[in-house]
Scaffold this motif. Structure first.
Motif, PDB file in Angstrom:
ATOM      1  N   LEU A  97      32.634  31.236  41.665  1.00 48.27           N
ATOM      2  CA  LEU A  97      32.628  32.677  41.900  1.00 48.27           C
ATOM      3  C   LEU A  97      31.864  33.416  40.810  1.00 48.27           C
ATOM      4  O   LEU A  97      31.187  34.415  41.074  1.00 48.27           O
ATOM      5  N   LEU A  98      31.982  32.932  39.574  1.00 50.84           N
ATOM      6  CA  LEU A  98      31.259  33.574  38.477  1.00 50.84           C
ATOM      7  C   LEU A  98      29.754  33.384  38.642  1.00 50.84           C
ATOM      8  O   LEU A  98      28.972  34.331  38.492  1.00 50.84           O
ATOM      9  N   ILE A  99      29.344  32.158  38.964  1.00 52.51           N
ATOM     10  CA  ILE A  99      27.914  31.875  39.172  1.00 52.51           C
ATOM     11  C   ILE A  99      27.383  32.650  40.375  1.00 52.51           C
ATOM     12  O   ILE A  99      26.270  33.186  40.353  1.00 52.51           O
ATOM     13  N   GLY A 100      28.203  32.714  41.421  1.00 57.04           N
ATOM     14  CA  GLY A 100      27.735  33.326  42.664  1.00 57.04           C
ATOM     15  C   GLY A 100      28.224  34.734  42.902  1.00 57.04           C
ATOM     16  O   GLY A 100      28.284  35.177  44.055  1.00 57.04           O
ATOM     17  N   THR A 132      34.374  41.596  33.984  1.00 62.13           N
ATOM     18  CA  THR A 132      35.744  41.653  34.489  1.00 62.13           C
ATOM     19  C   THR A 132      36.118  40.361  35.198  1.00 62.13           C
ATOM     20  O   THR A 132      37.211  39.815  35.008  1.00 62.13           O
ATOM     21  N   SER A 133      35.190  39.843  36.011  1.00 62.46           N
ATOM     22  CA  SER A 133      35.440  38.603  36.729  1.00 62.46           C
ATOM     23  C   SER A 133      35.635  37.437  35.770  1.00 62.46           C
ATOM     24  O   SER A 133      36.557  36.630  35.937  1.00 62.46           O
ATOM     25  N   ALA A 134      34.772  37.347  34.745  1.00 65.23           N
ATOM     26  CA  ALA A 134      34.883  36.253  33.769  1.00 65.23           C
ATOM     27  C   ALA A 134      36.174  36.357  32.975  1.00 65.23           C
ATOM     28  O   ALA A 134      36.864  35.357  32.741  1.00 65.23           O
ATOM     29  N   ARG A 135      36.540  37.567  32.560  1.00 61.20           N
ATOM     30  CA  ARG A 135      37.769  37.773  31.788  1.00 61.20           C
ATOM     31  C   ARG A 135      39.000  37.396  32.594  1.00 61.20           C
ATOM     32  O   ARG A 135      39.878  36.657  32.118  1.00 61.20           O
ATOM     33  N   ASP A 136      39.065  37.877  33.841  1.00 57.26           N
ATOM     34  CA  ASP A 136      40.223  37.575  34.679  1.00 57.26           C
ATOM     35  C   ASP A 136      40.281  36.091  35.028  1.00 57.26           C
ATOM     36  O   ASP A 136      41.359  35.494  35.085  1.00 57.26           O
ATOM     37  N   SER A 137      39.105  35.498  35.286  1.00 59.84           N
ATOM     38  CA  SER A 137      39.066  34.072  35.607  1.00 59.84           C
ATOM     39  C   SER A 137      39.566  33.238  34.442  1.00 59.84           C
ATOM     40  O   SER A 137      40.284  32.247  34.635  1.00 59.84           O
ATOM     41  N   GLU A 180      41.933  33.616  42.826  1.00 63.42           N
ATOM     42  CA  GLU A 180      40.510  33.691  42.488  1.00 63.42           C
ATOM     43  C   GLU A 180      39.693  34.206  43.664  1.00 63.42           C
ATOM     44  O   GLU A 180      38.772  35.014  43.492  1.00 63.42           O
ATOM     45  N   LEU A 181      40.001  33.733  44.849  1.00 58.32           N
ATOM     46  CA  LEU A 181      39.210  34.106  46.020  1.00 58.32           C
ATOM     47  C   LEU A 181      39.437  35.557  46.432  1.00 58.32           C
ATOM     48  O   LEU A 181      38.484  36.263  46.790  1.00 58.32           O
ATOM     49  N   THR A 182      40.674  36.004  46.406  1.00 61.41           N
ATOM     50  CA  THR A 182      40.944  37.395  46.772  1.00 61.41           C
ATOM     51  C   THR A 182      40.440  38.365  45.714  1.00 61.41           C
ATOM     52  O   THR A 182      40.251  39.556  46.004  1.00 61.41           O
ATOM     53  N   ALA A 183      40.192  37.871  44.505  1.00 59.28           N
ATOM     54  CA  ALA A 183      39.705  38.741  43.430  1.00 59.28           C
ATOM     55  C   ALA A 183      38.366  39.376  43.792  1.00 59.28           C
ATOM     56  O   ALA A 183      38.063  40.486  43.350  1.00 59.28           O
ATOM     57  N   VAL A 184      37.542  38.671  44.602  1.00 58.70           N
ATOM     58  CA  VAL A 184      36.229  39.209  44.979  1.00 58.70           C
ATOM     59  C   VAL A 184      36.401  40.536  45.708  1.00 58.70           C
ATOM     60  O   VAL A 184      35.751  41.531  45.391  1.00 58.70           O
ATOM     61  N   ALA A 185      37.288  40.558  46.701  1.00 56.95           N
ATOM     62  CA  ALA A 185      37.505  41.784  47.477  1.00 56.95           C
ATOM     63  C   ALA A 185      38.369  42.784  46.732  1.00 56.95           C
ATOM     64  O   ALA A 185      38.135  43.996  46.796  1.00 56.95           O
ATOM     65  N   MET A 186      39.371  42.313  46.007  1.00 57.34           N
ATOM     66  CA  MET A 186      40.278  43.236  45.321  1.00 57.34           C
ATOM     67  C   MET A 186      39.612  43.917  44.134  1.00 57.34           C
ATOM     68  O   MET A 186      39.917  45.070  43.823  1.00 57.34           O
ATOM     69  N   GLN A 187      38.717  43.229  43.462  1.00 54.45           N
ATOM     70  CA  GLN A 187      38.029  43.846  42.330  1.00 54.45           C
ATOM     71  C   GLN A 187      37.178  45.019  42.792  1.00 54.45           C
ATOM     72  O   GLN A 187      37.073  46.034  42.097  1.00 54.45           O
ATOM     73  N   ARG A 188      36.581  44.896  43.985  1.00 53.59           N
ATOM     74  CA  ARG A 188      35.807  46.022  44.526  1.00 53.59           C
ATOM     75  C   ARG A 188      36.697  47.208  44.848  1.00 53.59           C
ATOM     76  O   ARG A 188      36.244  48.339  44.916  1.00 53.59           O
ATOM     77  N   ARG A 189      37.984  46.951  45.063  1.00 56.03           N
ATOM     78  CA  ARG A 189      38.936  48.009  45.385  1.00 56.03           C
ATOM     79  C   ARG A 189      39.671  48.515  44.148  1.00 56.03           C
ATOM     80  O   ARG A 189      40.576  49.336  44.264  1.00 56.03           O
ATOM     81  N   GLY A 190      39.311  48.022  42.987  1.00 56.65           N
ATOM     82  CA  GLY A 190      39.917  48.474  41.746  1.00 56.65           C
ATOM     83  C   GLY A 190      41.306  47.923  41.500  1.00 56.65           C
ATOM     84  O   GLY A 190      42.056  48.469  40.687  1.00 56.65           O
ATOM     85  N   VAL A 191      41.681  46.830  42.194  1.00 51.05           N
ATOM     86  CA  VAL A 191      42.996  46.222  42.005  1.00 51.05           C
ATOM     87  C   VAL A 191      42.928  45.278  40.805  1.00 51.05           C
ATOM     88  O   VAL A 191      42.161  44.316  40.817  1.00 51.05           O
TER      89      VAL A 191
END
Length: 272
Positions: A97-100, A132-137, A180-191
């Motif tokens: 997810l981080l790479i892509g 944000t993605s790298a930190r949360d991951s 990890e997978l739901t983080a893609v959509a939730m991060q866009r929603r500010g969750v």
């Protein structure tokens, strides 16, 4: 128990979605292929030199008589490889997810558009999203690693270590995969991460129904690469369920029908 079936259903719906959107699927394969090569090299190295590593870590057993020395170190080598495989399954998603990030974010947005005609935006520049993605991951990987160490230790228990522990391991792995997978959509929603974990803990069976079969499938070589795009799509659909978005757009009106066609569903140029 109903949520187990619902979670598995979202996994299947995600695979069906990417099968109907060829371009998104093709772009979504690239990050997984890159990550697979890196992980395969690491696991092959461990398979080749794992015995030497175990021997170096257990000098106290050098004087043990045969066959106890071989059995002891062989068992530890097998457990070490199993732990590495477990951590690979857990971290594969995070690294992929981080790479892509730009590819999967675009795919997730297209799923939202196909469901309600528009996609939520974080409004942050690409570098902030990546940070944000790298930190949360990293936080999730640390939690998963602690679970992995605990399960590794419990694997020494007679009977339980060979029956119950592997099942628990797949459930734990599946839960973190879903996060990890739901983080893609939730991060866009500010969750934020804490809120995401609370949502998933509130519906553990939904997470297990989605993530546990995926964790088992990821053990098969190359399968993870081909399932990742569909897993991201399915996780976006599940996110809409978790946040109560299914059937209505942000204004509470009925969801817009349809979405962009396959030609329009090309990855966006990363934000600057």
């Amino acid at each position: 128990m109903r949520d187990l079936g619902v979670g598995f259903g979202y996994l299947m719906k995600g695979q069906r979605w990417v099968a109907q959107h060829g371009k998104q699927y093709g772009w979504g394969l690239l990050p997984g292929l890159i990550t697979l090569v890196l992980y395969a090299a690491a696991l092959v190295s461990l398979a080749l030199w794992g015995t030497d590593l175990v021997a170096w870590a257990t000098p106290f057993a050098d004087d043990w008589s045969s066959p106890w020395l071989g059995l002891f170190r062989g068992f530890l080598t097998a457990l070490l490889f199993a732990l590495a495989l477990l951590l690979s399954v857990i971290t594969f998603t995070a690294v992929t997810l981080l790479i892509g990030e730009p590819f999967y974010e675009s795919l997730s947005e297209q799923v939202d558009i196909s469901e309600c005609g528009h996609a939520p935006e974080s409004g942050l520049p690409l570098w902030r999203d990546l940070w944000t993605s790298a930190r949360d991951s990293l936080r999730i990987v640390v939690r998963a690693a602690l679970w992995g160490i605990l399960l590794f230790a419990l694997g020494f228990l007679p009977v339980v270590g060979q029956t119950v522990v592997p099942v628990v391991g797949f459930c734990v792995t599946g839960f973190f995969l879903v996060e990890e997978l739901t983080a893609v959509a939730m991060q866009r929603r500010g969750v934020q991460l804490r809120e995401r974990l609370a949502l998933l803990r509130g519906r553990k069976q939904l997470a297990w129904g989605f993530g546990t079969p995926l964790a088992v499938a990821f053990l098969v070589p190359f399968v993870a690469v081909f399932l990742m795009p569909g897993a991201v799509a399915g996780a976006t659909l599940m996110t809409r369920d978790l946040l109560g978005e299914n059937g209505a757009d942000d204004d509470g009106s009925p969801a817009a029908a349809g979405g962009q066609d396959d030609e329009a569903a090309t990855p966006r140029i990363p934000r600057t």
